[in-house]
Design an enzyme around this catalytic site. Structure first.
Site, PDB file in Angstrom:
ATOM      1  N   HIS A  65       0.863  -1.183   0.000  1.00 47.83           N
ATOM      2  CA  HIS A  65       0.000   0.000   0.000  1.00 47.83           C
ATOM      3  C   HIS A  65       0.897   1.229   0.000  1.00 47.83           C
ATOM      4  O   HIS A  65       2.024   1.191   0.499  1.00 47.83           O
ATOM      5  CB  HIS A  65      -0.864  -0.059   1.265  1.00 47.83           C
ATOM      6  CG  HIS A  65      -1.932   0.976   1.360  1.00 47.83           C
ATOM      7  ND1 HIS A  65      -1.675   2.285   1.710  1.00 47.83           N
ATOM      8  CD2 HIS A  65      -3.277   0.889   1.192  1.00 47.83           C
ATOM      9  CE1 HIS A  65      -2.813   2.962   1.755  1.00 47.83           C
ATOM     10  NE2 HIS A  65      -3.797   2.148   1.427  1.00 47.83           N
TER      11      HIS A  65
ATOM     12  N   ASP B 179       3.141  -4.785   8.070  1.00 45.20           N
ATOM     13  CA  ASP B 179       1.897  -4.030   7.944  1.00 45.20           C
ATOM     14  C   ASP B 179       0.753  -5.040   8.024  1.00 45.20           C
ATOM     15  O   ASP B 179       0.488  -5.772   7.073  1.00 45.20           O
ATOM     16  CB  ASP B 179       1.888  -3.276   6.619  1.00 45.20           C
ATOM     17  CG  ASP B 179       0.556  -2.593   6.315  1.00 45.20           C
ATOM     18  OD1 ASP B 179      -0.405  -2.773   7.092  1.00 45.20           O
ATOM     19  OD2 ASP B 179       0.470  -1.900   5.291  1.00 45.20           O
TER      20      ASP B 179
ATOM     21  N   GLN C 121      -4.449  -5.413   6.736  1.00 45.19           N
ATOM     22  CA  GLN C 121      -5.405  -6.291   6.060  1.00 45.19           C
ATOM     23  C   GLN C 121      -5.431  -7.693   6.661  1.00 45.19           C
ATOM     24  O   GLN C 121      -6.268  -8.510   6.282  1.00 45.19           O
ATOM     25  CB  GLN C 121      -5.054  -6.382   4.569  1.00 45.19           C
ATOM     26  CG  GLN C 121      -5.213  -5.080   3.812  1.00 45.19           C
ATOM     27  CD  GLN C 121      -6.657  -4.619   3.730  1.00 45.19           C
ATOM     28  OE1 GLN C 121      -7.576  -5.421   3.645  1.00 45.19           O
ATOM     29  NE2 GLN C 121      -6.859  -3.313   3.754  1.00 45.19           N
TER      30      GLN C 121
ATOM     31  N   LYS D 175     -10.574  -1.491  10.692  1.00 45.42           N
ATOM     32  CA  LYS D 175     -10.738  -2.668   9.837  1.00 45.42           C
ATOM     33  C   LYS D 175     -11.139  -3.916  10.621  1.00 45.42           C
ATOM     34  O   LYS D 175     -11.431  -4.953  10.029  1.00 45.42           O
ATOM     35  CB  LYS D 175      -9.456  -2.923   9.040  1.00 45.42           C
ATOM     36  CG  LYS D 175      -9.127  -1.802   8.057  1.00 45.42           C
ATOM     37  CD  LYS D 175      -7.894  -2.113   7.236  1.00 45.42           C
ATOM     38  CE  LYS D 175      -7.409  -0.905   6.456  1.00 45.42           C
ATOM     39  NZ  LYS D 175      -8.295  -0.513   5.363  1.00 45.42           N
TER      40      LYS D 175
END
Length: 405
Positions: A122, A199, A202, A225
């Site tokens: 990202h 990261d 997600q 999220k």
């Protein structure tokens, strides 16, 4: 909690509403998840009952708010299996956490040192490292990907050297759903003495990361999220690294003693938590983590795997449709295009049918450049979605294709 999809959907008030006169089909979970009633209620409860600043007051409300905030930190410590609560830092989100670490590494890097990022990142896990390299003279190296949307590990191995100071890679790709082999990458990075940041933005909606088992140096994610509020996030860092890094911001709370001649900094975690934080958000992030654990991550993974398999099968019935991201190990994201049709046009039409998907480059423009496409249509499923919704979605895509062909 046994997995009763109807009962779970009842927990999310937004799922019962209509958009453009149609029942909402929400397939943009990769961008943000919906919030269960227990999270919505917890936000209201905080402001109604214990709203006060934390860590500073001797009065009762301040102590109640402080206790609730630190209880949430402890919940998240347990959730990710951090060794110490002070290794869990509250942030405003994944981007904040990455920038905090990148800013700190500016004090360690010199010209010629190397930073490795992956081709699957990202933008928020690319740009801060580019800025770091521009500031320090370090060199940014990119771990390449293949046509399946998988990182080429043999090339990663070749890129690692004694010049590598930090490696940064996502646990799961937001654009393609690829689950990266981060344990292998962590271990290999450590062989060369490099730190590694994961990261997890997600990943945390789909699994529970065990940061001690992974042995990562940093792990970052966003609260919104995982059914939590926006403006919340977590940076996990190993104690030894957090003690090395300088403060990211100066102000209240992060100090031990201030004079005009010299300031000394507070101990962890407060050294990195300057100013009044998002107190309600931090507390309610703990509520969201509790809810996710009550649903059960094993249940979540089973449900989402069924949705991924079913959605893939149904979409591939459409002639001219191509899926991007065909990794053997992927999560419930389907990124696709239909030959000759711009993804934005399909997204616009199916929105009129109450179907919410994401279109564009998903803040992962290098991935789209690799495939030589302007973007994709991304359907990202959560545990509260259903196969019936996928059927509605597929029929909507077919209708949009017919209109645009």
């Amino acid at each position: 909690m046994s997995f009763n999809i109807d009962a779970i959907r009842d927990d999310f008030p937004i799922l019962s509403q209509h958009v453009n006169g149609k029942p909402l089909v929400y397939f943009d979970n990769g961008a943000t998840s919906q919030k269960p009633q227990v999270v919505i209620d917890a936000i209201s409860k905080y402001y109604q009952e214990i709203n006060a600043n934390i860590h500073r007051g001797v009065h009762t409300l301040s102590q109640l708010a402080t206790d609730a905030y630190e209880t949430s930190r402890a919940k998240i410590q347990q959730h990710i299996n951090a060794k110490f609560a002070h290794e869990v830092l509250f942030t405003s989100g994944t981007t904040h956490g990455i920038n905090l670490v990148a800013n700190g590494f500016a004090f360690f890097l010199k010209p010629g040192d190397e930073v490795l990022v992956s081709a699957l990142e990202h933008h928020s896990n690319i740009v801060p490292w580019q800025m770091l390299c521009e500031k320090t003279g370090a060199i940014l190296r990119v771990i390449p990907m293949d046509e399946n949307g998988e990182l080429i590990l043999s090339e990663f191995d070749k890129l690692l050297s004694n010049k590598t100071k930090i490696v940064t890679v996502n646990h799961i790709s937001n654009a393609l759903g690829t689950v990266n082999p981060i344990k292998y990458m962590i271990d290999k990075s450590h062989e060369f003495g490099a730190a590694i940041l994961i990261d997890g933005a997600q990943a945390v909606p789909h699994l529970k990361p065990d940061v001690q088992e992974l042995d990562c140096d940093f792990y970052v994610f966003s609260g919104h999220k995982i059914c939590g509020p926006t403006g919340t996030g977590i940076l996990y860092g190993k104690e030894e690294w957090l003690n090395k890094l300088p403060p990211y911001q100066g102000g209240g709370e992060m100090i031990k003693e201030v004079t005009f001649e010299k300031t000394t900094y507070a101990e962890l975690p407060h050294k990195f938590e300057a100013g009044t934080p998002n107190i309600a958000g931090g507390i309610v992030l703990g509520t969201a983590v509790d809810y996710m654990n009550q649903v059960g991550f094993e249940n979540i993974q089973i449900q989402e795997k069924e949705l991924l398999d079913y959605g893939t099968k149904r979409l591939l019935e459409i002639e001219g449709l191509k899926i991007y991201g065909t990794s053997k190990d992927k999560t419930s994201v389907i990124s696709f295009n239909i030959e000759g049709i711009h993804p934005y046009d399909i997204g616009t039409i199916i929105d009129k049918l109450g179907i919410a998907v994401r279109t564009g480059h998903h803040c992962a423009q290098p991935i789209m450049d690799f495939f030589k496409i302007p973007g994709t249509i991304r359907a990202s499923f959560a545990f509260y979605n259903t196969k019936e919704e996928i059927d509605i979605f597929v029929e909507g895509v077919k209708r949009a294709k017919l209109m645009l062909s």
